[in-house]
Write an enzyme that holds these catalytic residues in place. Structure first.
Site, PDB file in Angstrom:
ATOM      1  N   HIS A   1       3.466  -0.112 -11.381  1.00 48.85           N
ATOM      2  CA  HIS A   1       2.804   0.739 -10.391  1.00 48.85           C
ATOM      3  C   HIS A   1       2.647   2.176 -10.888  1.00 48.85           C
ATOM      4  O   HIS A   1       3.584   2.738 -11.468  1.00 48.85           O
ATOM      5  CB  HIS A   1       3.554   0.706  -9.055  1.00 48.85           C
ATOM      6  CG  HIS A   1       3.402  -0.610  -8.364  1.00 48.85           C
ATOM      7  ND1 HIS A   1       4.154  -1.708  -8.723  1.00 48.85           N
ATOM      8  CD2 HIS A   1       2.553  -1.017  -7.394  1.00 48.85           C
ATOM      9  CE1 HIS A   1       3.769  -2.745  -7.982  1.00 48.85           C
ATOM     10  NE2 HIS A   1       2.815  -2.354  -7.163  1.00 48.85           N
TER      11      HIS A   1
ATOM     12  N   TYR B   1      -0.306  -6.206  -2.186  1.00 44.29           N
ATOM     13  CA  TYR B   1       0.821  -7.094  -1.852  1.00 44.29           C
ATOM     14  C   TYR B   1       0.542  -8.553  -2.227  1.00 44.29           C
ATOM     15  O   TYR B   1       1.327  -9.434  -1.906  1.00 44.29           O
ATOM     16  CB  TYR B   1       1.178  -7.053  -0.358  1.00 44.29           C
ATOM     17  CG  TYR B   1       1.249  -5.666   0.220  1.00 44.29           C
ATOM     18  CD1 TYR B   1       2.390  -4.880   0.056  1.00 44.29           C
ATOM     19  CD2 TYR B   1       0.172  -5.137   0.927  1.00 44.29           C
ATOM     20  CE1 TYR B   1       2.449  -3.602   0.581  1.00 44.29           C
ATOM     21  CE2 TYR B   1       0.228  -3.849   1.453  1.00 44.29           C
ATOM     22  CZ  TYR B   1       1.370  -3.087   1.286  1.00 44.29           C
ATOM     23  OH  TYR B   1       1.424  -1.825   1.797  1.00 44.29           O
TER      24      TYR B   1
ATOM     25  N   HIS C   1      -8.480  -2.003  -5.788  1.00 47.35           N
ATOM     26  CA  HIS C   1      -7.247  -2.390  -5.079  1.00 47.35           C
ATOM     27  C   HIS C   1      -7.374  -2.003  -3.599  1.00 47.35           C
ATOM     28  O   HIS C   1      -6.386  -1.636  -2.976  1.00 47.35           O
ATOM     29  CB  HIS C   1      -6.070  -1.679  -5.756  1.00 47.35           C
ATOM     30  CG  HIS C   1      -4.717  -2.235  -5.434  1.00 47.35           C
ATOM     31  ND1 HIS C   1      -4.407  -3.571  -5.469  1.00 47.35           N
ATOM     32  CD2 HIS C   1      -3.552  -1.606  -5.079  1.00 47.35           C
ATOM     33  CE1 HIS C   1      -3.128  -3.733  -5.144  1.00 47.35           C
ATOM     34  NE2 HIS C   1      -2.593  -2.568  -4.893  1.00 47.35           N
TER      35      HIS C   1
ATOM     36  N   ASP D   1      -0.896  -0.586 -10.586  1.00 52.78           N
ATOM     37  CA  ASP D   1      -1.501  -0.575  -9.252  1.00 52.78           C
ATOM     38  C   ASP D   1      -1.244   0.741  -8.523  1.00 52.78           C
ATOM     39  O   ASP D   1      -0.244   1.419  -8.785  1.00 52.78           O
ATOM     40  CB  ASP D   1      -0.905  -1.700  -8.390  1.00 52.78           C
ATOM     41  CG  ASP D   1      -1.353  -3.079  -8.840  1.00 52.78           C
ATOM     42  OD1 ASP D   1      -2.046  -3.187  -9.871  1.00 52.78           O
ATOM     43  OD2 ASP D   1      -0.987  -4.056  -8.158  1.00 52.78           O
ATOM     44  N   ASP D   2      -2.109   1.041  -7.588  1.00 55.81           N
ATOM     45  CA  ASP D   2      -1.928   2.070  -6.537  1.00 55.81           C
ATOM     46  C   ASP D   2      -2.280   3.509  -6.936  1.00 55.81           C
ATOM     47  O   ASP D   2      -2.175   4.398  -6.103  1.00 55.81           O
ATOM     48  CB  ASP D   2      -0.501   2.087  -5.954  1.00 55.81           C
ATOM     49  CG  ASP D   2      -0.109   0.766  -5.318  1.00 55.81           C
ATOM     50  OD1 ASP D   2      -0.948  -0.152  -5.258  1.00 55.81           O
ATOM     51  OD2 ASP D   2       1.056   0.644  -4.885  1.00 55.81           O
TER      52      ASP D   2
END
Ligand SMILES: [Zn+2]
Length: 203
Positions: free
Chosen positions: A170, A117, A82, A31-32
């Site tokens: 991440h 989150y 995302h 993610d991210d």
């Protein structure tokens, strides 16, 4: 923070995919990103183990680092949305949230979505599930936490991982300290179990 989301939360969101059907496949997700200095390393590490994964990118990061964004796709990995700017769904209006997701998708072009989150309202989840496969996870590595050591991060994953698991790591500067240690060892562990790392597909 839970490593594994409790059953009652899973039942509250029937439109969300928490785990894939049991098989010999494991689904690693990042993610991210994309993030310079980290994404390249992840892509190389996955290639070394002949592994595929899914990258839930932020629209703003993909926009800022188009070469990294392309590199992910060219290496055969799958892209997920995302949001554009890592929005927390709780406390945000339905319209504004959807707008941020759709804005990101003008760049990302995908039918997979993961809420930042994991915080999304039932109404937001319902609306987005009309257009996206909604993906969360069944194993959180907690690689981003400064309170988690690299060995704990690895253990968070290896003690729970099984066929069908969706694992969160991440693609970020903050997580890199733990990821550097945990990712190659996770890939080796999964291989030793006779499992295959695949991107989320065939939904
Ligand atoms: Zn995130």
């Amino acid at each position: 923070m839970y490593i594994r989301p409790p059953q009652w939360i899973q039942r509250l969101f029937p439109s969300i995919i928490w785990t894939m059907p049991e098989s010999n496949h494991v689904y690693l997700t990042f993610d991210d990103g994309p993030t310079p200095g980290v994404t390249e390393w992840i892509v190389d590490c996955l290639a070394e183990y002949d592994a595929h994964a899914t990258f839930f990118c932020l629209g703003k990061n993909a926009e800022q680092h188009p070469h990294l964004f392309r590199m992910i796709g060219e290496a055969g990995h799958r892209i997920g949305n995302h949001t554009y700017s890592h929005q927390k769904g709780w406390g945000m209006s339905l319209e504004r949230y959807i707008e941020d997701v759709d804005f990101a998708n003008d760049i990302l072009h995908t039918d997979l979505f993961r809420a930042p989150y994991g915080r999304i309202t039932p109404a937001q989840a319902r609306r987005l599930s009309e257009r996206y496969h909604m993906i969360l996870w069944d194993i959180l590595s907690r690689d981003y936490s400064q309170w988690v050591t690299p060995r704990q991060c690895l253990h968070n994953v290896t003690r729970h991982v099984q066929g069908g698991s969706i694992v969160v790591f991440h693609d970020s500067v903050k997580a890199f300290r733990n990821l550097r240690y945990a990712l190659p060892r996770t890939l080796q562990y999964i291989k030793d179990q006779g499992l295959i790392c695949s991107s989320i597909d065939n939904l």
